[in-house]
Design an enzyme around this catalytic site. Structure first.
Site, PDB file in Angstrom:
ATOM      1  N   GLU A 131       1.336  -1.077   0.243  1.00 14.29           N
ATOM      2  CA  GLU A 131       0.318  -0.032  -0.190  1.00 14.29           C
ATOM      3  C   GLU A 131       0.999   1.291   0.048  1.00 14.29           C
ATOM      4  O   GLU A 131       0.168   2.524  -0.423  1.00 14.29           O
ATOM      5  CB  GLU A 131      -1.171   0.215   1.602  1.00 14.29           C
ATOM      6  CG  GLU A 131      -2.159  -1.260   1.337  1.00 14.29           C
ATOM      7  CD  GLU A 131      -1.541  -2.592   2.087  1.00 14.29           C
ATOM      8  OE1 GLU A 131      -1.895  -3.036   2.991  1.00 14.29           O
ATOM      9  OE2 GLU A 131       0.359  -2.363   2.508  1.00 14.29           O
TER      10      GLU A 131
ATOM     11  N   SER B  45      26.147 -41.821  -1.548  1.00 18.14           N
ATOM     12  CA  SER B  45      25.255 -40.289  -2.384  1.00 18.14           C
ATOM     13  C   SER B  45      24.904 -40.463  -4.052  1.00 18.14           C
ATOM     14  O   SER B  45      25.973 -40.914  -4.406  1.00 18.14           O
ATOM     15  CB  SER B  45      25.976 -39.275  -2.005  1.00 18.14           C
ATOM     16  OG  SER B  45      25.970 -37.720  -2.625  1.00 18.14           O
TER      17      SER B  45
ATOM     18  N   ASP C  86      25.958 -36.870   2.011  1.00 19.07           N
ATOM     19  CA  ASP C  86      26.001 -36.498   0.669  1.00 19.07           C
ATOM     20  C   ASP C  86      26.951 -34.749   0.877  1.00 19.07           C
ATOM     21  O   ASP C  86      27.219 -34.331   0.178  1.00 19.07           O
ATOM     22  CB  ASP C  86      24.649 -35.870   0.395  1.00 19.07           C
ATOM     23  CG  ASP C  86      23.988 -36.614   0.179  1.00 19.07           C
ATOM     24  OD1 ASP C  86      24.128 -37.557  -0.130  1.00 19.07           O
ATOM     25  OD2 ASP C  86      22.442 -37.014  -0.037  1.00 19.07           O
TER      26      ASP C  86
ATOM     27  N   LEU D  45      23.540 -27.040   0.724  1.00 21.40           N
ATOM     28  CA  LEU D  45      22.094 -26.716   0.597  1.00 21.40           C
ATOM     29  C   LEU D  45      21.742 -25.078   0.526  1.00 21.40           C
ATOM     30  O   LEU D  45      20.510 -24.420   1.270  1.00 21.40           O
ATOM     31  CB  LEU D  45      21.653 -27.202   2.072  1.00 21.40           C
ATOM     32  CG  LEU D  45      21.525 -28.005   2.750  1.00 21.40           C
ATOM     33  CD1 LEU D  45      21.052 -28.904   4.077  1.00 21.40           C
ATOM     34  CD2 LEU D  45      20.923 -28.752   1.340  1.00 21.40           C
TER      35      LEU D  45
END
Length: 362
Positions: free
Chosen positions: A52, A168, A200, A204
């Protein structure tokens, strides 16, 4: 209907804030005067001007006796910015058309009441379902005080997420992984279990597209994690949280704290694992309104068993492992996996040779 068309425009504008304004909602605003659209605005980033205010500032002309269209009720309380309703009244706007009431307990109709008490004509309840869908994360966060949970799964056609335990495996293509990074950028945090972190050794982060990298959450009941992992070294460690229980290794804790990792004690559930609901409530208090869960099988199964999943992003690669680690396992938590989970498919898309299914849990 002209009101619906203009609310749709506010929704289109609001989407520009996706992945940038959380834990605030995505909001767009349009100002119309004498039948002419004279200004548009949207909430651009967390801590910045609300939609707004953005529209009012961009009007560049007298907006007295104009009509403001907005997909969510203007805020009433002081937060990062002053109340929007006061700015609306001060600007001389004569009418406000609102998509839906803000579910935030601090607002929830108070903004509408303030506008009416100050002589502003208010209409509310336009395209409510579409407005709520856009901000489904915000609605859940406000109503339940729990983060919205997405599950990201990459598996073979025969439901395997890895060829064998402790290995992995890249299941899907780079094209699918780019989409995963894009999805990851929409969430406040990404969560994995200790085993996935060790096997792994992921970062991330968001690297394959533009967007913010979320906070990183690791679940480790006994805090036995290898402190040399990528996530546990600067700069990644400074935005990483580990939930553990009272039976932790004090030496590892001190080493992690020195690297900037935040250690949070959680309750145990009846199986001796981290109580997921406790963890989620604590995360919500840290202003984490959404979490994407990325593995592994133990974590997937636990979240499904607890009925905590809101959405599933399933990536299926054209591969058959025949033997390997199942996406879900009945034996992971000592509980029988919940049966007959109903999903509603929202999107089915081919990504080169992979298949992506986006579904909400009903």
């Amino acid at each position: 209907m002209i009101e619906e068309e203009l609310i749709r425009e506010t929704l289109r504008l609001a989407k520009k804030g996706l992945g940038k304004v959380s834990p605030n909602p995505m909001v767009g605003a349009v100002i119309v005067k004498n039948g002419e659209m004279i200004s548009k605005g949207y909430h651009r980033f967390f801590g910045g001007a609300h939609a707004e205010i953005d529209a009012i500032k961009r009007a560049g002309k007298d907006i007295r006796k104009s009509t403001l269209y907005v997909n969510l009720e203007p805020c009433f309380h002081f937060g990062k910015t002053p109340p929007c309703v006061k700015a609306v009244v001060k600007a001389g706007i004569k009418k406000v058309v609102i998509g839906d009431i803000d579910p935030n307990p601090k607002i929830k109709g108070r903004g509408i009441n303030y506008l009416k008490e100050n002589g502003v004509d208010v209409t509310c309840g336009i395209l409510v379902d579409e407005c709520r869908k856009l901000n489904e994360v915000f609605y859940k966060y406000m109503v339940t005080e729990m983060p919205y949970i997405g599950l990201k799964i990459a598996q073979t056609v025969d439901g395997k997420i890895s060829e064998k335990k402790g290995k992995s495996t890249n299941i899907t293509s780079i094209d699918s992984r780019r989409i995963v990074h894009r999805i990851r950028s929409f969430y406040d945090a990404v969560l994995i279990g200790k085993n996935t972190a060790v096997i792994d050794n992921p970062a991330l982060t968001v690297r394959l597209c533009k967007g913010r990298s979320p906070k990183r959450i690791i679940l480790d009941e006994n805090l036995k994690i290898d402190t040399r992992l990528n996530l546990l070294n600067r700069p990644l460690s400074e935005n990483t949280l580990i939930f553990t229980t009272s039976e932790f290794d004090h030496k590892i804790k001190e080493k992690l704290l020195s690297k900037g990792v935040e250690i949070i004690l959680a309750k145990k559930d009846k199986n001796g694992l981290i109580d997921l609901k406790f963890m989620l409530r604590k995360s919500a208090k840290l202003c984490i309104s959404s979490i994407i869960v990325e593995g592994g099988s133990k974590i997937f199964t636990s979240f499904i068993n607890e009925g905590l999943v809101d959405k599933i992003y399933l990536f299926i690669a054209p591969k058959l492992f025949l033997k390997g680690i199942n996406t879900f396992s009945n034996s992971v938590t000592g509980l029988e996996l919940i049966k007959n989970i109903n999903l509603k498919f929202e999107k089915i898309k081919r990504i080169k040779n992979d298949l992506m299914i986006e579904a909400v849990v009903k």
